[in-house]
Design a protein around this motif. Structure first.
Motif, PDB file in Angstrom:
ATOM      1  N   THR A  57      32.397   9.197   4.073  1.00 26.21           N
ATOM      2  CA  THR A  57      31.138   9.065   4.791  1.00 26.21           C
ATOM      3  C   THR A  57      29.974   9.783   4.112  1.00 26.21           C
ATOM      4  N   MET A  58      30.264  10.611   3.134  1.00 23.78           N
ATOM      5  CA  MET A  58      29.235  11.387   2.465  1.00 23.78           C
ATOM      6  C   MET A  58      28.492  10.530   1.434  1.00 23.78           C
ATOM      7  N   ALA A  59      27.188  10.743   1.337  1.00 20.48           N
ATOM      8  CA  ALA A  59      26.382  10.021   0.352  1.00 20.48           C
ATOM      9  C   ALA A  59      26.664  10.576  -1.038  1.00 20.48           C
ATOM     10  N   THR A  60      26.698   9.674  -1.992  1.00 20.94           N
ATOM     11  CA  THR A  60      26.913  10.102  -3.377  1.00 20.94           C
ATOM     12  C   THR A  60      25.584  10.427  -4.030  1.00 20.94           C
ATOM     13  N   LYS A  61      25.624  10.993  -5.200  1.00 24.28           N
ATOM     14  CA  LYS A  61      24.407  11.303  -5.944  1.00 24.28           C
ATOM     15  C   LYS A  61      23.626  10.024  -6.213  1.00 24.28           C
ATOM     16  N   GLN A  62      24.325   8.952  -6.539  1.00 25.07           N
ATOM     17  CA  GLN A  62      23.666   7.669  -6.798  1.00 25.07           C
ATOM     18  C   GLN A  62      23.002   7.144  -5.522  1.00 25.07           C
ATOM     19  N   ASP A  63      23.683   7.305  -4.386  1.00 23.40           N
ATOM     20  CA  ASP A  63      23.092   6.891  -3.102  1.00 23.40           C
ATOM     21  C   ASP A  63      21.782   7.642  -2.854  1.00 23.40           C
ATOM     22  N   LEU A  64      21.803   8.934  -3.128  1.00 18.46           N
ATOM     23  CA  LEU A  64      20.613   9.755  -2.906  1.00 18.46           C
ATOM     24  C   LEU A  64      19.486   9.359  -3.848  1.00 18.46           C
ATOM     25  N   GLU A  65      19.818   8.995  -5.072  1.00 17.45           N
ATOM     26  CA  GLU A  65      18.800   8.574  -6.034  1.00 17.45           C
ATOM     27  C   GLU A  65      18.142   7.266  -5.598  1.00 17.45           C
ATOM     28  N   ASN A  66      18.903   6.404  -4.920  1.00 16.56           N
ATOM     29  CA  ASN A  66      18.382   5.109  -4.489  1.00 16.56           C
ATOM     30  C   ASN A  66      17.626   5.172  -3.170  1.00 16.56           C
ATOM     31  N   MET A  67      17.705   6.292  -2.480  1.00 14.79           N
ATOM     32  CA  MET A  67      17.030   6.420  -1.192  1.00 14.79           C
ATOM     33  C   MET A  67      15.529   6.614  -1.385  1.00 14.79           C
ATOM     34  N   ALA A  68      14.774   6.114  -0.433  1.00 14.26           N
ATOM     35  CA  ALA A  68      13.325   6.284  -0.468  1.00 14.26           C
ATOM     36  C   ALA A  68      12.980   7.728  -0.102  1.00 14.26           C
ATOM     37  N   THR A  69      11.995   8.265  -0.798  1.00 16.86           N
ATOM     38  CA  THR A  69      11.544   9.620  -0.499  1.00 16.86           C
ATOM     39  C   THR A  69      10.443   9.558   0.558  1.00 16.86           C
ATOM     40  N   LYS A  70      10.050  10.721   1.055  1.00 18.82           N
ATOM     41  CA  LYS A  70       8.964  10.765   2.039  1.00 18.82           C
ATOM     42  C   LYS A  70       7.688  10.195   1.440  1.00 18.82           C
ATOM     43  N   GLN A  71       7.457  10.482   0.159  1.00 22.42           N
ATOM     44  CA  GLN A  71       6.266   9.953  -0.513  1.00 22.42           C
ATOM     45  C   GLN A  71       6.336   8.426  -0.576  1.00 22.42           C
ATOM     46  N   ASP A  72       7.528   7.882  -0.871  1.00 25.94           N
ATOM     47  CA  ASP A  72       7.703   6.424  -0.894  1.00 25.94           C
ATOM     48  C   ASP A  72       7.384   5.832   0.475  1.00 25.94           C
ATOM     49  N   LEU A  73       7.878   6.480   1.516  1.00 27.52           N
ATOM     50  CA  LEU A  73       7.648   5.981   2.874  1.00 27.52           C
ATOM     51  C   LEU A  73       6.174   6.045   3.246  1.00 27.52           C
ATOM     52  N   LYS A  74       5.484   7.105   2.806  1.00 30.32           N
ATOM     53  CA  LYS A  74       4.046   7.196   3.081  1.00 30.32           C
ATOM     54  C   LYS A  74       3.293   6.073   2.380  1.00 30.32           C
ATOM     55  N   MET A  75       3.684   5.783   1.135  1.00 30.97           N
ATOM     56  CA  MET A  75       3.030   4.706   0.397  1.00 30.97           C
ATOM     57  C   MET A  75       3.295   3.355   1.056  1.00 30.97           C
ATOM     58  N   ILE A  76       4.519   3.152   1.518  1.00 33.21           N
ATOM     59  CA  ILE A  76       4.870   1.901   2.199  1.00 33.21           C
ATOM     60  C   ILE A  76       4.077   1.787   3.501  1.00 33.21           C
ATOM     61  N   GLN A  77       3.991   2.880   4.240  1.00 27.84           N
ATOM     62  CA  GLN A  77       3.238   2.877   5.495  1.00 27.84           C
ATOM     63  C   GLN A  77       1.769   2.552   5.228  1.00 27.84           C
ATOM     64  N   GLN A  78       1.201   3.134   4.179  1.00 30.25           N
ATOM     65  CA  GLN A  78      -0.196   2.860   3.838  1.00 30.25           C
ATOM     66  C   GLN A  78      -0.383   1.394   3.479  1.00 30.25           C
ATOM     67  N   ALA A  79       0.561   0.847   2.705  1.00 31.79           N
ATOM     68  CA  ALA A  79       0.481  -0.566   2.322  1.00 31.79           C
ATOM     69  C   ALA A  79       0.564  -1.466   3.552  1.00 31.79           C
ATOM     70  N   VAL A  80       1.416  -1.111   4.496  1.00 32.52           N
ATOM     71  CA  VAL A  80       1.549  -1.902   5.727  1.00 32.52           C
ATOM     72  C   VAL A  80       0.249  -1.851   6.529  1.00 32.52           C
ATOM     73  N   LEU A  81      -0.350  -0.672   6.619  1.00 32.13           N
ATOM     74  CA  LEU A  81      -1.606  -0.542   7.354  1.00 32.13           C
ATOM     75  C   LEU A  81      -2.721  -1.356   6.688  1.00 32.13           C
ATOM     76  N   GLU A  82      -2.784  -1.307   5.364  1.00 36.42           N
ATOM     77  CA  GLU A  82      -3.795  -2.075   4.645  1.00 36.42           C
ATOM     78  C   GLU A  82      -3.566  -3.571   4.827  1.00 36.42           C
ATOM     79  N   THR A  83      -2.307  -3.991   4.761  1.00 34.66           N
ATOM     80  CA  THR A  83      -1.983  -5.401   4.949  1.00 34.66           C
ATOM     81  C   THR A  83      -2.337  -5.849   6.355  1.00 34.66           C
ATOM     82  N   ASN A  84      -2.066  -5.001   7.327  1.00 33.81           N
ATOM     83  CA  ASN A  84      -2.403  -5.312   8.719  1.00 33.81           C
ATOM     84  C   ASN A  84      -3.906  -5.510   8.877  1.00 33.81           C
ATOM     85  N   GLU A  85      -4.687  -4.664   8.239  1.00 38.33           N
ATOM     86  CA  GLU A  85      -6.147  -4.781   8.310  1.00 38.33           C
ATOM     87  C   GLU A  85      -6.606  -6.087   7.664  1.00 38.33           C
TER      88      GLU A  85
END
Length: 91
Positions: free
Chosen positions: A26-54
């Motif tokens: 059940t534990m995430a591997t190092k590769q799993d962690l490398e493929n996960m989105a970071t908080k910065q990635d999520l902020k950028m995605i959220q910003q893109a969604v807001l811009e697209t919505n506008e």
């Protein structure tokens, strides 16, 4: 007596090994962690969604405005057609 104690230790050891195996599965591997989105990635995605919505809201507003214009033009076209028909009948 010694065998019973050894058997208990072996049983406990087997239980611990099963728990460790379960954790490994059940534990995430190092590769799993490398493929996960970071908080910065999520902020950028959220910003893109807001811009697209506008942008979508602006497109919807323009579309509604154009629909009203087409409606007015359609009515004018029908009125002009009626006037042309009336003029033809006068001749």
């Amino acid at each position: 007596m010694l065998e019973a104690v050894l058997q208990q230790v072996l049983t406990k050891l087997n239980e611990l090994q099963a728990e460790i195996n379960n954790m490994k599965q059940t534990m995430a591997t190092k590769q799993d962690l490398e493929n996960m989105a970071t908080k910065q990635d999520l902020k950028m995605i959220q910003q893109a969604v807001l811009e697209t919505n506008e942008i979508v809201k602006n497109i919807e507003a323009n579309q509604k405005r154009q629909e009203r214009i087409l409606d007015v033009l359609s009515k004018r076209s029908i009125e002009h057609e009626a006037q042309i028909t009336d003029l033809r009948c006068v001749k």
